[in-house]
Design an enzyme around this catalytic site. Structure first.
Site, PDB file in Angstrom:
ATOM      1  N   ASP A   1       0.801  -1.306  -0.213  1.00 21.92           N
ATOM      2  CA  ASP A   1       0.033   0.033  -0.083  1.00 21.92           C
ATOM      3  C   ASP A   1       1.017   1.179  -0.033  1.00 21.92           C
ATOM      4  O   ASP A   1       2.064   1.273   0.306  1.00 21.92           O
ATOM      5  CB  ASP A   1      -1.034   0.222   1.451  1.00 21.92           C
ATOM      6  CG  ASP A   1      -0.110   0.039   2.565  1.00 21.92           C
ATOM      7  OD1 ASP A   1       0.907  -0.736   2.887  1.00 21.92           O
ATOM      8  OD2 ASP A   1      -0.588   0.777   3.441  1.00 21.92           O
TER       9      ASP A   1
ATOM     10  N   GLU B   1       0.051  -0.820   5.829  1.00 19.68           N
ATOM     11  CA  GLU B   1       0.957  -0.250   6.682  1.00 19.68           C
ATOM     12  C   GLU B   1       0.922   1.314   6.779  1.00 19.68           C
ATOM     13  O   GLU B   1       1.112   1.875   7.783  1.00 19.68           O
ATOM     14  CB  GLU B   1       2.596  -0.703   5.989  1.00 19.68           C
ATOM     15  CG  GLU B   1       3.544  -0.322   6.892  1.00 19.68           C
ATOM     16  CD  GLU B   1       3.901   1.069   6.954  1.00 19.68           C
ATOM     17  OE1 GLU B   1       5.072   1.574   7.825  1.00 19.68           O
ATOM     18  OE2 GLU B   1       3.679   1.742   5.809  1.00 19.68           O
TER      19      GLU B   1
END
Length: 435
Positions: A61, A126
């Site tokens: 991400d 994250e």
């Protein structure tokens, strides 16, 4: 439920295990919306019980990006310009994840046996705090992590042009300070000077947090900070770091401190407080003479070893309520801490750091700098606490990569040399004593 799928076509003999139960879990967003947690990928190559096992962590991400934010290229199309690979995630963290895969593929393409067993854990949350990953780590501690000897993370960058090994990160406590006044927004010409304004209270509260010198004003907040040892002091002296170059890269003319050692210490081993924004305030171009009924200030405190988030939350909350009470305001104050993450610190004499040093020496011909990271990577502390395994960060990104910024990049050279570094790291780990 768990499903397994063979991955083919890339030369990588991987088995990906999708953790379906995480897909049935929800996370509560700050706007009150509940969203599904994305799956976490756990993968492993064929194992040899005689070899040590390395688990590689990464995330795919990224921070949001728009061309109109100042990007010179499409942020979601990898574009090479003058030897640099531009795109969101090039350095944080898609580039390093792909470099690890290419390091594995290099051994396979040469038909050489991998010197260590390899496992991967790759997530997609994250940038939002790795929601759910701490629970997953606990659930899989006695299975997926049971035979892991070392865990390596490459989710950070060098401090200069010199390669580095990272042994610590700061933690983070993020706060919302909400002040609510009258029942609706008001016209300042009609009500200004006759009511207690929420914005005025909030500005006073935010101003009470930190001095212009960077010193945090919250009582006792610095008492838990570990003293600087002579060994650590020497480590800072040897780090390659040019203040003038750093000023130019940052676009500033002056830092809060004058020496390399002071700057690095206040980025890595001392807490800091930063104010990030005000929700509910007028922020668009033009003018608007409104008194907002409710405003929310946002700030964070970066924690260092020995600082505990629950204690920091108590200190901050008590202090802000004390300052607010002294204003004799009838408005309502609410202090919340939606995000907290502990700092992480490793032992640089750990065998994994020995292997990391040797790998850097092999590929780059220099001894790496031993550095910390001022930002927060919560999973490092989580892995350390839950699994008890050796944790190290092995970055390949350059100091000017612009993580989270416009025109994020990784140089072609760093990517190629970084892939070689990862391959050499496999070999050096295999040379360590193994039970």
């Amino acid at each position: 439920m768990q499903t397994t799928a063979e991955v083919s076509g890339s030369g990588l003999d991987l088995i990906f295990k999708y953790i379906d139960e995480q897909q049935n879990e929800f996370v509560q967003m700050s706007n009150g919306q509940s969203v599904h947690l994305p799956p976490v990928i756990l993968a492993e190559l064929k194992k040899d019980p005689k070899k040590p096992t390395l688990c590689i962590y990464g995330h795919v991400d990224v921070q949001p990006a728009k061309k109109e934010d100042g990007w010179t290229t499409d942020p979601y199309t990898l574009t090479e310009i003058n030897g640099n690979l531009y795109g969101r995630g090039a350095s944080d963290n898609k580039g390093p994840v792909l470099a690890w895969l290419h390091a594995v593929e290099a051994y396979q393409s040469l038909k050489q046996e991998l010197p260590v067993n390899i496992k991967f854990i790759i997530e997609g949350m994250e940038e939002a705090g790795s929601n759910g990953l701490d629970t997953l780590t606990e659930q899989r501690n006695m299975t997926f992590f049971s035979d892991v000897d070392y865990i390596v993370i490459s989710d950070n960058i060098w401090i200069s042009k010199k390669p580095a090994l990272t042994y610590g990160t700061r933690g983070n406590c993020y706060f919302f300070v909400e002040v609510e006044g009258q029942k609706q927004d008001m016209h300042s010409g009609v009500f200004g000077g006759s009511v207690h304004e929420a914005m005025t209270d909030l500005i006073a509260l935010l101003d009470s947090l930190v001095e212009s010198s960077g010193h945090i004003l919250i009582p006792a907040i610095n008492e838990a900070v570990a003293p600087l040892t002579e060994e650590e002091k020497k480590r800072y002296q040897g780090i390659q770091f040019d203040l003038e170059v750093h000023k130019k890269d940052c676009g500033v003319t002056k830092f809060l401190f004058d020496t390399k050692e002071e700057i690095l210490q206040h980025r890595w081993r001392y807490p800091s407080l930063s104010i990030h924004g005000i929700e509910g305030a007028f922020f668009e171009t033009g003018t608007k003479t409104v008194i907002p009924r409710k405003v929310t200030g946002k700030f964070s405190i970066r924690l260092v070893p020995n600082m505990d988030p629950s204690e920091v939350e108590k200190q901050v909350t008590e202090y802000l309520h004390k300052v607010f009470a002294e204003r004799n305001s009838p408005n309502q104050l609410k202090v919340t801490m939606p995000i907290s993450a502990k700092p992480w610190l490793a032992d640089v004499s750990d065998p994994q750091f020995v292997a990391g040093r040797r790998a850097v020496q092999t590929v780059f011909g220099v001894d790496p700098d031993l550095i910390c990271e001022g930002s927060t990577i919560p999973i490092a502390r989580n892995f350390q606490d839950v699994t008890g395994k050796s944790i190290m960060m092995l970055p390949i990104g350059g100091a000017d990569d612009g993580e989270h910024s416009q025109n994020e990049k990784m140089s072609r050279s760093n990517y190629i040399q970084g892939t070689k570094l990862f391959a050499a790291f496999f070999y050096e780990l295999s040379q360590l004593p193994h039970k």
